[in-house]
Design a protein around this motif. Structure first.
Motif, PDB file in Angstrom:
ATOM      1  N   ASP A 346       5.704 128.504 -59.448  1.00  0.00           N
ATOM      2  CA  ASP A 346       4.577 128.981 -58.624  1.00  0.00           C
ATOM      3  C   ASP A 346       3.297 129.059 -59.443  1.00  0.00           C
ATOM      4  N   GLU A 349       1.890 125.697 -59.742  1.00  0.00           N
ATOM      5  CA  GLU A 349       1.250 125.207 -58.526  1.00  0.00           C
ATOM      6  C   GLU A 349      -0.231 125.625 -58.499  1.00  0.00           C
ATOM      7  N   GLN A 428      13.053 117.427 -56.326  1.00  0.00           N
ATOM      8  CA  GLN A 428      11.750 117.854 -55.796  1.00  0.00           C
ATOM      9  C   GLN A 428      11.177 116.862 -54.791  1.00  0.00           C
ATOM     10  N   ASP A 431      11.905 117.841 -51.260  1.00  0.00           N
ATOM     11  CA  ASP A 431      11.505 119.181 -50.814  1.00  0.00           C
ATOM     12  C   ASP A 431       9.994 119.210 -50.613  1.00  0.00           C
ATOM     13  N   PRO A 432       9.555 119.335 -49.373  1.00  0.00           N
ATOM     14  CA  PRO A 432       8.107 119.270 -49.121  1.00  0.00           C
ATOM     15  C   PRO A 432       7.324 120.374 -49.828  1.00  0.00           C
ATOM     16  N   ASN A 433       7.998 121.470 -50.182  1.00  0.00           N
ATOM     17  CA  ASN A 433       7.294 122.576 -50.838  1.00  0.00           C
ATOM     18  C   ASN A 433       7.422 122.555 -52.353  1.00  0.00           C
ATOM     19  N   SER A 434       7.973 121.483 -52.897  1.00  0.00           N
ATOM     20  CA  SER A 434       8.186 121.444 -54.346  1.00  0.00           C
ATOM     21  C   SER A 434       6.864 121.282 -55.085  1.00  0.00           C
ATOM     22  N   LEU A 435       6.896 121.596 -56.376  1.00  0.00           N
ATOM     23  CA  LEU A 435       5.713 121.392 -57.212  1.00  0.00           C
ATOM     24  C   LEU A 435       5.287 119.922 -57.154  1.00  0.00           C
ATOM     25  N   ASN A 437       5.632 117.680 -54.862  1.00  0.00           N
ATOM     26  CA  ASN A 437       4.926 117.295 -53.633  1.00  0.00           C
ATOM     27  C   ASN A 437       3.589 118.012 -53.472  1.00  0.00           C
ATOM     28  N   ARG A 438       3.468 119.168 -54.075  1.00  0.00           N
ATOM     29  CA  ARG A 438       2.146 119.825 -54.094  1.00  0.00           C
ATOM     30  C   ARG A 438       1.175 119.018 -54.949  1.00  0.00           C
ATOM     31  N   ALA A 441       0.053 116.213 -53.049  1.00  0.00           N
ATOM     32  CA  ALA A 441      -0.893 116.611 -51.998  1.00  0.00           C
ATOM     33  C   ALA A 441      -2.277 116.880 -52.600  1.00  0.00           C
TER      34      ALA A 441
END
Ligand code: GLC
Ligand code: CA
Length: 485
Positions: A346, A349, A428, A431-435, A437-438, A441
């Motif tokens: 986190d 991120e 990862q 997993d759309p919420n993984s580091l 994929n962040r 994004a």
């Protein structure tokens, strides 16, 4: 005015430590084919440029920063043709590759140095910095190695003792010490020409430019870096003339100086420059370079002060503007503890949200995008010492050796992070919420909105002393060209 290659305007770099990225032939060491196999992954991050650590022939006593042949790659990575293929495969995907140029020193095994060590005068006698006697009273603040060669005298070493400093001369040679050659000595100037030839060789093959190791330290006794700056301005002029699309990236650590000296990009690094360390590192006694003492802004304790960063950063931004250069705040590199050290995913991120919405050119160190850990207790490998822990193999999936290599576990370059929950790309990815994929994004946002990109303006909106949050504004002025007669 100097020209800045347009591709830098939306460049996003990925740093690869080639021995640890992907092994394609099961010998336990990463290689060019392995990188080719992973280019699509790199493109999926939105990265369109790579900085690859040294891949030249070397005895690897400093992981390749000890070059023994500037014109050929180390066989462990493949052949020269394989590197050329890597350039081509990368190009197909819109990715450019910058090599690591180590102009300041060679390996003690380099044939030039072997010649230079001989007592009989030869064309390489002055290629390195030698004092005439064994023990000198004035060694000009250099780090000298004695008793190594048949030749009487000691030589200047740059980093480790086996990395003899190439002789680019002295900015202020002491007339009483004729071994301190002036910068315009013909043999010293010949070395500059050799350096250009080395660059030509790789640029002709398809390299996009160079990250330049220890850039401000080629010429000795040059406290203000004026002579070194002049040397690099000459190199930039050469690049502009012959390879206008190529870039020079410096390991200098003072963008205001480096960019004025002709570099396109410089990193905000090093302890003497609190801007980087005040963000990410405070003194813990085990770090490689001299870190900022006190708390850093992005440490979980939240005791840092963003103003320490801003003060320095804004000064540097102002200074590089007129030269159209870029500042890079990298996520890490092969010399530092990883960003993940003492932090969780986190935290990372938040840091990536920052790194990828700041102006300048971001550099992502391989594995930081999934939050690979720093392994503090690894035995030193190839001169890594406490840097070794940030150089472990990329973790691709849950297969043998995390998908890095098919070799036996005790045959791979460095061990895989033994933690049962070590992060991997495969996990990862889904997993759309993984580091991971962040990070994708954020880099997508950066590409979509010019205000968030490399050239957008930056201003600090809210930055209370010693408190969070930090709020900043990014803007981009669109130039409307009128078509009136
Ligand atoms: C640079 C490199 C480092 C190397 C040193 C000597 O700082 O990043 O890895 O050991 O120069 O070449
Ligand atoms: Ca291999």
């Amino acid at each position: 005015m100097m020209n800045t290659p347009a591709w830098l305007n939306d460049a996003l770099f990925y740093e690869i430590y080639p021995q640890s990225f992907q092994d394609s032939n099961g010998d336990g060491i990463g290689d060019f084919q392995g990188i080719i196999d992973r280019l699509d992954y790199i493109a999926s991050l939105g990265c369109n440029a790579i900085w690859m650590n040294p891949c030249f022939e070397s005895p690897f006593r400093d992981a390749g920063y000890d070059v023994s042949d500037y014109y050929h790659v180390a066989p462990r990575y493949g052949t020269d043709q394989d590197l050329e293929r890597l350039f081509k495969e990368a190009k197909k995907r819109g990715i450019r590759i910058c090599l690591d140029l180590v102009p300041g020193h060679t390996s003690a095994d380099h044939p030039w140095f072997i010649e230079s060590c001989k007592s009989k005068d030869n064309p390489y006698s002055n290629r390195y910095i030698w004092t005439p006697g064994l023990v000198e009273k004035n060694e000009a603040g250099l780090s000298m190695v004695r008793g190594y060669a048949q030749r009487l005298g000691s030589f200047a070493a740059n980093f480790f003792y086996h990395q003899p400093a190439l002789n680019y001369g002295f900015a202020n040679p002491d007339p009483a010490e004729p071994w301190q050659l002036p910068v315009n000595h013909p043999e010293v100037l010949a070395l500059r020409e050799e350096l250009k030839n080395i660059m030509r060789h790789w640029l002709d093959m398809g390299a996009a430019g160079f990250r330049v190791d220890m850039a401000p330290s080629l010429i000795k006794k040059d406290e203000k870096h004026e002579a070194n700056s002049a040397l690099w301005r000459e190199m930039r002029a050469f690049i502009e003339k012959e390879y206008p699309d190529a870039v020079l990236i410096s390991e200098w650590g003072r963008p205001c100086e480096a960019i004025a000296a002709g570099f396109h990009i410089d990193f905000m690094l090093f302890g003497e420059n609190p801007a980087y360390t005040s963000l990410f590192r405070y003194e813990k006694g085990r770090d490689v370079l001299a870190w900022h003492v006190g708390h850093s802004y992005f440490d979980p304790a939240g005791k840092g002060d963003i103003n320490l960063f801003l003060k320095e950063y804004l000064l540097q931004c102002e200074a590089v503007k007129e030269h159209h250069g870029f500042i890079s705040i990298p996520s890490g590199n092969h010399d530092m503890p990883r960003l993940r050290y003492d932090r969780d995913l986190d935290d990372l991120e938040v840091i990536f949200a920052f790194l990828l919405t700041m102006p300048g050119i971001p550099f992502i160190y391989y594995g930081d995008e999934i939050g690979m850990r720093y392994l503090p207790d690894l035995p030193s490998k190839e001169g890594g010492y406490n840097r070794t822990g940030c150089r472990t193999p990329m973790q691709w999936d849950k297969s043998v050796n995390a998908g890095f290599s098919a070799a036996a576990a005790d045959q791979i370059y460095l061990p895989i992070d033994p933690a049962g929950d070590h992060p991997t790309v495969a996990e990862q990815d889904g997993d759309p919420n993984s580091l991971l994929n962040r990070v994708r994004a954020f880099s997508h946002l950066r590409k979509t909105y010019p205000a968030l990109g490399n050239l957008g303006d930056f201003s600090a909106v809210y930055h209370p002393v010693g408190e969070t949050p930090f709020i900043y504004r990014r803007t981009f002025k669109i130039q409307i060209v009128s078509s009136s007669p």
